[in-house]
Design an enzyme around this catalytic site. Structure first.
Site, mmCIF file in Angstrom:
data_model
loop_
_atom_site.group_PDB
_atom_site.id
_atom_site.type_symbol
_atom_site.label_atom_id
_atom_site.label_comp_id
_atom_site.label_asym_id
_atom_site.label_seq_id
_atom_site.Cartn_x
_atom_site.Cartn_y
_atom_site.Cartn_z
ATOM 1 N N GLY A 147 0.865 -1.252 0.101
ATOM 2 C CA GLY A 147 -0.091 -0.117 -0.004
ATOM 3 C C GLY A 147 0.835 1.218 0.051
ATOM 4 C CB ILE B 282 2.259 14.294 5.198
ATOM 5 C CG1 ILE B 282 1.796 13.133 5.465
ATOM 6 C CG2 ILE B 282 3.003 14.368 3.871
ATOM 7 C CD1 ILE B 282 0.692 12.699 4.568
ATOM 8 C CB ALA C 41 1.051 2.321 8.900
ATOM 9 C CG HIS D 52 21.783 6.905 34.724
ATOM 10 N ND1 HIS D 52 21.329 7.903 34.558
ATOM 11 C CD2 HIS D 52 23.153 6.886 35.116
ATOM 12 C CE1 HIS D 52 22.238 8.871 34.606
ATOM 13 N NE2 HIS D 52 23.377 8.057 34.934
#
Length: 469
Positions: A44, A190, A324, A448
């Site tokens: 996609g 975006i 997503a 740490h």
């Protein structure tokens, strides 16, 4: 919405993005014979033209910035640092190609039939496919259909995209050369990511946003910090400003920028339109079904059920937030519901990440939203300039902000800005999912030196017990 819960023996998934291919794999795992129809590339928009290639380019920009500042670390690099935009773009495309091949392998591994072509609903349980694999025309039939066609860029009449002077995100991902100047229209995730990338390459970038803040969905403290950081980098940020094409010249796009009653017309080498995205619902044959489209997206409930008992939907095609990871989670929930599994009706928490410089990550309510909801809140904030790891990295700008219910200690929201905060949000998202309180976050031991220590310090600050802040 329909309440049909009959387990289907067969399923057709339309769309092979983060919702579609994940749904197909999960359905196959649950014993449902599944066919996936994809008209373009598997993975996609996210994998091919969104999340993945942009992050590859942004990594290049981050590396470039690190090289340029290496002398601050006592590392001298001889000679000028040069940019090969073709190789940058080539690497980003190679990353997408590799992941796309991975998706294809996973679908084959899980015995999902993949059909290439344009799908169109053609009556109850029927999908007509035209194109590559269909050899003109092929009809598929199944007990249930899941639409996962994603979303595409929203167009603006005042800014007609031509791929030359006026771009959308696809054009911005494959530039032939680095533009001398760039106007980014829209300061959402975006727009801000592309603004950050091109500014790192040396482009003079201007960002305009019609609303009063950049990243307008984020906590206002985060938005203000990012706007200031961008300004410090030489990026011109104009909020409350609209943009319209005045004229196209041989060497520039002349744009009229309007802020209130004032306007000016300026030339830009390129203009990038980032006006949001809309669901891909066109030419699906939805008019042949009972499914309803609202504001450009398919109406679906928390289980992906539409108004048609045999049609389900998941991902960006169902509306915001168009992310997503949200799409994949929705798809899994929908398929598990179809398979008869017990699915929590409460939608999951969805974190948001923006990979500009500085990075932004958040989950849950902003401070203003929590107060507007009538909550009495306690707010903690820990700046990274008090964090040892951030100082060691030479990245002391930014902060962790946590918002708690003052009465119960419930973590309502978390908002981070700074280096690698997109990796830190995971812990806070999980904490909220597990209903952790301010005391839980305070009692947790953070290794740490790590950036994550700022999370515990932020919770301490909310309780009035900050040690290092």
């Amino acid at each position: 919405m329909t309440t049909t819960t009959t387990r289907p023996a067969t399923l057709i998934v339309i769309g092979g993005g983060p919702a579609g291919y994940v749904a197909a794999i999960r359905a196959s795992q649950l014993g449902i014979r599944t066919t996936l129809v994809e008209r373009d590339a598997l993975g996609g928009i996210c994998l091919n033209w969104g999340c993945i290639p942009t992050k590859a380019l942004l990594h290049a920009a981050d590396t470039l910035s690190a090289v340029r500042s290496a002398s601050d670390l006592g590392i001298d690099i001889a000679g000028d640092v040069t940019i090969d935009i073709a190789r940058m773009v080539g690497r980003s495309r190679a990353v997408s190609d590799r992941l796309r091949q991975g998706v294809q392998y996973l679908l084959k591994k899980h015995r999902v039939e993949v059909v290439r072509g344009q799908a169109r609903l053609n009556g109850a349980g029927a999908v007509q496919v035209t194109g590559e694999d269909a050899k003109g025309n092929r009809q598929l039939d199944a007990d249930a259909i899941l639409i996962a066609t994603g979303a595409g860029p929203r167009s603006l009449e005042t800014l007609p995209v031509d791929g030359e002077r006026i771009w959308n995100y696809r054009h911005a991902l494959v530039p032939q050369a680095v533009p001398s100047s760039l106007l980014v229209v829209g300061a959402g995730a975006i727009g801000m990511e592309f603004a950050s990338f091109y500014a790192a390459l040396g482009t003079q970038v201007t960002v305009v946003e019609t609303r009063d803040a950049v990243l307008p969905n984020e906590d206002i403290d985060v938005s203000n910090h990012v706007a200031h950081a961008f300004t410090q980098r030489g990026i011109l940020v104009r909020t409350g400003t609209s943009a319209a094409l005045n004229r196209l010249a041989e060497d520039a796009a002349w744009m009229t920028l309007r802020t209130g009653d004032a306007s000016d017309t300026l030339p830009f080498d390129k203009v990038l339109v980032c006006a949001g995205v809309v669901g891909n619902t066109a030419d699906l044959g939805l008019e042949n079904t009972a499914a309803v489209i609202e504001q450009g997206c398919i109406r679906a409930d928390e289980f992906g059920r539409t108004d048609d008992p045999r049609i389900f939907a998941a991902g960006d095609v169902c509306g915001a937030p168009m992310l997503a990871h949200k799409a994949s989670r929705e798809a899994v929930r929908c398929v598990e519901y179809l398979a008869g599994l017990q699915v929590d009706p409460q939608p999951p928490l969805i974190p948001a990440c923006t990979y500009c410089d500085p990075q932004v990550a958040s989950v849950g309510l902003t401070e203003s939203a929590a107060r507007a909801d009538g909550r009495e809140v306690s707010v903690g904030r820990m700046p990274f300039h008090s964090n040892g790891k951030a100082l060691a990295l030479g990245q002391p700008e930014g902060f962790v902000k946590t918002v708690f219910d003052a009465q119960t200690g419930e973590l309502l929201g978390a908002h981070l800005v700074g280096t690698e905060v997109t990796e830190l949000i995971q812990g806070l998202s999980l904490a909220r999912q597990l209903e952790a309180t301010d005391e839980d976050l305070v009692q947790h031991v953070y290794a740490h030196p790590t950036l994550s220590e700022a999370i515990g310090e932020s919770a301490l600050a909310a309780l009035g017990r900050a040690i290092h802040g």
